[in-house]
Design a protein around this motif. Structure first.
Motif, mmCIF file in Angstrom:
data_model
loop_
_atom_site.group_PDB
_atom_site.id
_atom_site.type_symbol
_atom_site.label_atom_id
_atom_site.label_comp_id
_atom_site.label_asym_id
_atom_site.label_seq_id
_atom_site.Cartn_x
_atom_site.Cartn_y
_atom_site.Cartn_z
ATOM 1 N N SER A 61 1.641 14.159 -8.954
ATOM 2 C CA SER A 61 2.409 15.418 -8.842
ATOM 3 C C SER A 61 3.073 15.782 -10.157
ATOM 4 O O SER A 61 3.210 16.962 -10.485
ATOM 5 C CB SER A 61 3.436 15.317 -7.721
ATOM 6 O OG SER A 61 4.463 14.407 -8.074
ATOM 7 N N THR A 91 0.832 3.911 -3.004
ATOM 8 C CA THR A 91 0.491 5.298 -2.664
ATOM 9 C C THR A 91 1.600 6.250 -3.082
ATOM 10 O O THR A 91 1.336 7.327 -3.643
ATOM 11 C CB THR A 91 0.226 5.426 -1.151
ATOM 12 O OG1 THR A 91 -0.816 4.527 -0.785
ATOM 13 C CG2 THR A 91 -0.160 6.837 -0.777
ATOM 14 N N ALA A 92 2.844 5.874 -2.834
ATOM 15 C CA ALA A 92 3.971 6.718 -3.228
ATOM 16 C C ALA A 92 4.027 6.863 -4.752
ATOM 17 O O ALA A 92 4.263 7.966 -5.274
ATOM 18 C CB ALA A 92 5.275 6.138 -2.702
ATOM 19 N N GLY A 93 3.782 5.770 -5.464
ATOM 20 C CA GLY A 93 3.796 5.825 -6.927
ATOM 21 C C GLY A 93 2.689 6.711 -7.476
ATOM 22 O O GLY A 93 2.927 7.539 -8.367
ATOM 23 N N THR A 146 1.127 9.087 -5.912
ATOM 24 C CA THR A 146 1.421 10.471 -5.523
ATOM 25 C C THR A 146 2.466 11.089 -6.451
ATOM 26 O O THR A 146 2.337 12.241 -6.877
ATOM 27 C CB THR A 146 1.914 10.518 -4.068
ATOM 28 O OG1 THR A 146 0.935 9.932 -3.223
ATOM 29 C CG2 THR A 146 2.187 11.940 -3.617
ATOM 30 N N TYR A 147 3.477 10.323 -6.788
ATOM 31 C CA TYR A 147 4.526 10.807 -7.691
ATOM 32 C C TYR A 147 3.954 11.150 -9.061
ATOM 33 O O TYR A 147 4.212 12.223 -9.603
ATOM 34 C CB TYR A 147 5.630 9.757 -7.811
ATOM 35 C CG TYR A 147 6.697 10.119 -8.806
ATOM 36 C CD1 TYR A 147 7.674 11.065 -8.496
ATOM 37 C CD2 TYR A 147 6.731 9.514 -10.052
ATOM 38 C CE1 TYR A 147 8.649 11.409 -9.412
ATOM 39 C CE2 TYR A 147 7.707 9.852 -10.981
ATOM 40 C CZ TYR A 147 8.665 10.794 -10.659
ATOM 41 O OH TYR A 147 9.623 11.129 -11.571
ATOM 42 N N THR A 181 0.829 -1.207 0.000
ATOM 43 C CA THR A 181 0.000 0.000 0.000
ATOM 44 C C THR A 181 0.863 1.256 0.000
ATOM 45 O O THR A 181 0.568 2.229 -0.712
ATOM 46 C CB THR A 181 -0.937 0.003 1.229
ATOM 47 O OG1 THR A 181 -1.727 -1.177 1.207
ATOM 48 C CG2 THR A 181 -1.834 1.213 1.236
ATOM 49 N N ALA A 182 1.935 1.242 0.777
ATOM 50 C CA ALA A 182 2.832 2.401 0.821
ATOM 51 C C ALA A 182 3.493 2.641 -0.528
ATOM 52 O O ALA A 182 3.586 3.787 -0.998
ATOM 53 C CB ALA A 182 3.884 2.207 1.906
ATOM 54 N N VAL A 183 3.937 1.570 -1.187
ATOM 55 C CA VAL A 183 4.592 1.711 -2.492
ATOM 56 C C VAL A 183 3.600 2.218 -3.528
ATOM 57 O O VAL A 183 3.910 3.128 -4.318
ATOM 58 C CB VAL A 183 5.226 0.373 -2.930
ATOM 59 C CG1 VAL A 183 5.661 0.407 -4.377
ATOM 60 C CG2 VAL A 183 6.404 0.043 -2.029
#
Length: 80
Positions: free
Chosen positions: A73, A65-67, A69-70, A61-63
């Motif tokens: 952006s 979400t980070a992807g 978000t990247y 989930t963290a990976v």
């Protein structure tokens, strides 16, 4: 005054019967304890596996979400 060695109506085999019942109860308790230890061991293994899956799911989930978000952006940043 001498005391009689046995009271009237005293049956020494009654003690043997009581001890036999106590021994049977102790055997039953021992079996239950062994069963509880086995069940506890299985539950401990299951909880460990579920905790590992939870950590894996949080990492994925963290990976993700980070992807996301990247990329969001970058898309929003390219509009400006």
């Amino acid at each position: 005054m001498s005391k009689p060695s046995q009271e009237p109506g005293h049956n020494p085999q009654a003690y043997d019967a009581v001890f036999a019942r106590l021994e049977a109860k102790l055997d039953n308790i021992t079996l239950h304890i062994v069963e509880l230890k086995t069940t506890n061991s299985k539950l401990t293994d299951r909880v460990t596996a579920l905790e590992g899956f939870k950590s894996y799911a949080l990492g994925v989930t963290a990976v993700v979400t980070a992807g996301v978000t990247y990329f969001v952006s970058k898309l929003i940043g390219s509009d400006k």
